[in-house]
Motif scaffolding. Sequence first.
Motif, PDB file in Angstrom:
ATOM      1  N   ILE A  98       0.835  -1.203   0.000  1.00  0.00           N
ATOM      2  CA  ILE A  98       0.000   0.000   0.000  1.00  0.00           C
ATOM      3  C   ILE A  98       0.872   1.256   0.000  1.00  0.00           C
ATOM      4  CG2 ILE A  98      -1.643   1.325   1.394  1.00  0.00           C
ATOM      5  CD1 ILE A  98      -2.832  -1.370   2.310  1.00  0.00           C
ATOM      6  N   GLY A  99       1.932   1.243   0.815  1.00  0.00           N
ATOM      7  CA  GLY A  99       2.827   2.405   0.845  1.00  0.00           C
ATOM      8  C   GLY A  99       3.545   2.623  -0.482  1.00  0.00           C
ATOM      9  N   GLN A 100       3.980   1.556  -1.122  1.00  0.00           N
ATOM     10  CA  GLN A 100       4.667   1.694  -2.408  1.00  0.00           C
ATOM     11  C   GLN A 100       3.731   2.203  -3.496  1.00  0.00           C
ATOM     12  OE1 GLN A 100       7.142  -1.794  -3.435  1.00  0.00           O
ATOM     13  NE2 GLN A 100       7.117  -2.300  -1.253  1.00  0.00           N
ATOM     14  N   THR A 101       2.493   1.750  -3.472  1.00  0.00           N
ATOM     15  CA  THR A 101       1.537   2.255  -4.466  1.00  0.00           C
ATOM     16  C   THR A 101       1.285   3.750  -4.278  1.00  0.00           C
ATOM     17  OG1 THR A 101      -0.273   1.540  -3.031  1.00  0.00           O
ATOM     18  CG2 THR A 101       0.388   0.056  -4.803  1.00  0.00           C
ATOM     19  N   VAL A 102       1.252   4.215  -3.037  1.00  0.00           N
ATOM     20  CA  VAL A 102       1.078   5.655  -2.789  1.00  0.00           C
ATOM     21  C   VAL A 102       2.264   6.442  -3.349  1.00  0.00           C
ATOM     22  CG1 VAL A 102       0.918   7.418  -0.986  1.00  0.00           C
ATOM     23  CG2 VAL A 102      -0.399   5.316  -0.784  1.00  0.00           C
ATOM     24  N   VAL A 103       3.476   5.937  -3.116  1.00  0.00           N
ATOM     25  CA  VAL A 103       4.673   6.614  -3.630  1.00  0.00           C
ATOM     26  C   VAL A 103       4.672   6.649  -5.158  1.00  0.00           C
ATOM     27  CG1 VAL A 103       7.191   6.516  -3.742  1.00  0.00           C
ATOM     28  CG2 VAL A 103       6.030   6.093  -1.580  1.00  0.00           C
ATOM     29  N   LEU A 104       4.281   5.544  -5.786  1.00  0.00           N
ATOM     30  CA  LEU A 104       4.258   5.492  -7.246  1.00  0.00           C
ATOM     31  C   LEU A 104       3.180   6.409  -7.822  1.00  0.00           C
ATOM     32  CD1 LEU A 104       4.798   1.681  -7.943  1.00  0.00           C
ATOM     33  CD2 LEU A 104       6.469   3.530  -7.995  1.00  0.00           C
ATOM     34  N   ILE A 105       2.046   6.520  -7.149  1.00  0.00           N
ATOM     35  CA  ILE A 105       1.001   7.440  -7.617  1.00  0.00           C
ATOM     36  C   ILE A 105       1.506   8.877  -7.569  1.00  0.00           C
ATOM     37  CG2 ILE A 105      -1.272   8.404  -7.061  1.00  0.00           C
ATOM     38  CD1 ILE A 105      -2.099   5.594  -6.137  1.00  0.00           C
ATOM     39  N   LEU A 106       2.184   9.246  -6.483  1.00  0.00           N
ATOM     40  CA  LEU A 106       2.731  10.603  -6.374  1.00  0.00           C
ATOM     41  C   LEU A 106       3.807  10.856  -7.429  1.00  0.00           C
ATOM     42  CD1 LEU A 106       2.994  11.006  -2.490  1.00  0.00           C
ATOM     43  CD2 LEU A 106       1.272  11.971  -4.017  1.00  0.00           C
ATOM     44  N   SER A 107       4.617   9.840  -7.722  1.00  0.00           N
ATOM     45  CA  SER A 107       5.641  10.023  -8.759  1.00  0.00           C
ATOM     46  C   SER A 107       5.022  10.173 -10.136  1.00  0.00           C
ATOM     47  CB  SER A 107       6.603   8.834  -8.744  1.00  0.00           C
ATOM     48  OG  SER A 107       5.956   7.646  -9.195  1.00  0.00           O
ATOM     49  N   GLU A 108       3.921   9.483 -10.388  1.00  0.00           N
ATOM     50  CA  GLU A 108       3.243   9.644 -11.668  1.00  0.00           C
ATOM     51  C   GLU A 108       2.601  11.029 -11.785  1.00  0.00           C
ATOM     52  OE1 GLU A 108       4.248   7.671 -13.904  1.00  0.00           O
ATOM     53  OE2 GLU A 108       2.494   6.466 -14.417  1.00  0.00           O
ATOM     54  N   ILE A 109       2.081  11.538 -10.684  1.00  0.00           N
ATOM     55  CA  ILE A 109       1.526  12.891 -10.693  1.00  0.00           C
ATOM     56  C   ILE A 109       2.641  13.929 -10.804  1.00  0.00           C
ATOM     57  CG2 ILE A 109       0.183  14.562  -9.344  1.00  0.00           C
ATOM     58  CD1 ILE A 109      -1.341  12.209  -8.156  1.00  0.00           C
ATOM     59  N   GLY A 110       3.812  13.606 -10.266  1.00  0.00           N
ATOM     60  CA  GLY A 110       4.931  14.549 -10.315  1.00  0.00           C
ATOM     61  C   GLY A 110       4.971  15.502  -9.149  1.00  0.00           C
ATOM     62  N   TRP A 111       4.404  15.119  -8.012  1.00  0.00           N
ATOM     63  CA  TRP A 111       4.408  15.979  -6.836  1.00  0.00           C
ATOM     64  C   TRP A 111       4.732  15.158  -5.602  1.00  0.00           C
ATOM     65  CZ3 TRP A 111       1.853  16.047  -2.170  1.00  0.00           C
ATOM     66  CH2 TRP A 111       1.954  17.234  -1.423  1.00  0.00           C
ATOM     67  N   PRO A 112       5.609  15.640  -4.724  1.00  0.00           N
ATOM     68  CA  PRO A 112       6.460  16.837  -4.901  1.00  0.00           C
ATOM     69  C   PRO A 112       7.719  16.477  -5.682  1.00  0.00           C
ATOM     70  CG  PRO A 112       6.690  15.993  -2.680  1.00  0.00           C
ATOM     71  CD  PRO A 112       5.702  15.090  -3.364  1.00  0.00           C
ATOM     72  N   SER A 113       8.026  17.199  -6.711  1.00  0.00           N
ATOM     73  CA  SER A 113       9.144  16.852  -7.598  1.00  0.00           C
ATOM     74  C   SER A 113      10.490  16.966  -6.892  1.00  0.00           C
ATOM     75  CB  SER A 113       9.113  17.761  -8.832  1.00  0.00           C
ATOM     76  OG  SER A 113       9.208  19.132  -8.454  1.00  0.00           O
ATOM     77  N   PHE A 115      11.149  16.407  -3.779  1.00  0.00           N
ATOM     78  CA  PHE A 115      11.316  15.258  -2.882  1.00  0.00           C
ATOM     79  C   PHE A 115      11.853  14.053  -3.641  1.00  0.00           C
ATOM     80  CE2 PHE A 115       9.451  11.324  -1.198  1.00  0.00           C
ATOM     81  CZ  PHE A 115       9.987  11.319   0.082  1.00  0.00           C
ATOM     82  N   PHE A 116      11.278  13.767  -4.815  1.00  0.00           N
ATOM     83  CA  PHE A 116      11.733  12.610  -5.590  1.00  0.00           C
ATOM     84  C   PHE A 116      13.115  12.857  -6.174  1.00  0.00           C
ATOM     85  CE2 PHE A 116       7.117  11.941  -5.652  1.00  0.00           C
ATOM     86  CZ  PHE A 116       7.065  10.617  -5.259  1.00  0.00           C
ATOM     87  N   THR A 117      13.403  14.088  -6.583  1.00  0.00           N
ATOM     88  CA  THR A 117      14.720  14.384  -7.146  1.00  0.00           C
ATOM     89  C   THR A 117      15.818  14.197  -6.111  1.00  0.00           C
ATOM     90  OG1 THR A 117      13.694  15.978  -8.665  1.00  0.00           O
ATOM     91  CG2 THR A 117      16.072  16.149  -8.324  1.00  0.00           C
ATOM     92  N   ARG A 118      15.509  14.482  -4.850  1.00  0.00           N
ATOM     93  CA  ARG A 118      16.526  14.396  -3.803  1.00  0.00           C
ATOM     94  C   ARG A 118      16.608  13.020  -3.158  1.00  0.00           C
ATOM     95  NH1 ARG A 118      17.086  18.552   1.379  1.00  0.00           N
ATOM     96  NH2 ARG A 118      18.989  17.625   2.263  1.00  0.00           N
ATOM     97  N   PHE A 119      15.460  12.411  -2.834  1.00  0.00           N
ATOM     98  CA  PHE A 119      15.454  11.163  -2.077  1.00  0.00           C
ATOM     99  C   PHE A 119      15.206   9.933  -2.947  1.00  0.00           C
ATOM    100  CE2 PHE A 119      14.194  14.474   0.968  1.00  0.00           C
ATOM    101  CZ  PHE A 119      15.130  14.270   1.958  1.00  0.00           C
ATOM    102  N   PHE A 120      14.443  10.045  -4.024  1.00  0.00           N
ATOM    103  CA  PHE A 120      14.175   8.918  -4.932  1.00  0.00           C
ATOM    104  C   PHE A 120      14.461   9.360  -6.373  1.00  0.00           C
ATOM    105  CE2 PHE A 120      11.422   8.126  -1.280  1.00  0.00           C
ATOM    106  CZ  PHE A 120      11.767   6.820  -0.968  1.00  0.00           C
ATOM    107  N   PRO A 121      15.736   9.505  -6.724  1.00  0.00           N
ATOM    108  CA  PRO A 121      16.066  10.036  -8.069  1.00  0.00           C
ATOM    109  C   PRO A 121      15.525   9.178  -9.209  1.00  0.00           C
ATOM    110  CG  PRO A 121      17.999  10.033  -6.631  1.00  0.00           C
ATOM    111  CD  PRO A 121      16.933   9.246  -5.933  1.00  0.00           C
ATOM    112  N   VAL A 122      15.408   7.840  -8.985  1.00  0.00           N
ATOM    113  CA  VAL A 122      14.949   6.974 -10.075  1.00  0.00           C
ATOM    114  C   VAL A 122      13.486   7.238 -10.434  1.00  0.00           C
ATOM    115  CG1 VAL A 122      16.610   5.149  -9.615  1.00  0.00           C
ATOM    116  CG2 VAL A 122      14.426   5.162  -8.413  1.00  0.00           C
ATOM    117  N   LEU A 123      12.749   7.876  -9.520  1.00  0.00           N
ATOM    118  CA  LEU A 123      11.358   8.226  -9.786  1.00  0.00           C
ATOM    119  C   LEU A 123      11.192   9.705 -10.098  1.00  0.00           C
ATOM    120  CD1 LEU A 123       9.559   6.170  -6.985  1.00  0.00           C
ATOM    121  CD2 LEU A 123       9.869   5.550  -9.391  1.00  0.00           C
TER     122      LEU A 123
END
Length: 291
Positions: A98-113, A115-123
């Motif tokens: 459930i937590g991973q699906t939430v993270v992937l949904i946020l990465s698909e939306i592109g928010w917060p960009s 956060f992903f650029t700093r902590f999850f660069p692959v997303l």
Amino acid sequence: MVMMPPRAYAFIGLNIVRILSIISLILVFSSNIVTLVHDVKAVNSFMEAGKVASTGVSASSGNATIEALQDFDYITGSTVPNQPAGAFWAVLNRLFIIGQTVVLILSEIGWPSKFFTRFFPVLGKEFGLGALGTIQMFLGAAILSHRVDTFTLVSAFFMFSLGCLNVLLGLIFREGAKSKRSVTSWREHAKSALPTHVGPVDIRPMVNAGERYMSGKGGALSEAWGSPPPFVKNLHTGSTTTSDGKTEKSQFSGLGFGRQGEKAAASKGFLISKPVESLPKYAPPRPNQGL
């Protein structure tokens, strides 16, 4: 029929896959919550059945019932394995999904960009869709490896299929996949196709008016064109305009740069000295021109 540029087709296609990917993640999120609830209910029923069997009248029949319940590999009506701490790991697994699906949904939306650029660069925006598709495939395989209900089965299979498609798109477009489907980058590209600066101001009508006034010298043309602007008057009469709006006559107006101007400057104490002729040391002396 109006044909769109290839970039428009790529933008539309990638965003369609993006929307389908978000839908599949939402379905997996919902189905795992439903499965988690069913597992908790099944575990509670299993524990209650064990307590009832242990408190039976006949000790032999109670022990037989407990042994029968322990023979099952999974708790009846759940995905929880019948082993020590099986319920804990099953619930923890569902929470991770459930937590991973939430993270992937946020990465698909592109928010917060950021956060992903700093902590999850692959997303983040700098990477393509390959990592996203790989994670979706892993999650789908983890869910499909257990016996689940129809809703969870369809959701997981749908997400696994979208994960394979994202991996394929990542191999095709590589790191530029997310920039090609981004709405903001599309707007910036559209703005770059249009001129973003203002050209120089056309002052030809003003200059032409001044030239016509000066050629007319206050005659019929000056009357036709009206009163010229102050700077045209100053050019014609050689005067200067002060800060309070008054016009003063220049002391060197109308003399120019010829002989008259030099005489007027000399009378005021301004002299132009000619440079002294000099020759390099290696040059031969010049012959006397008077002889």
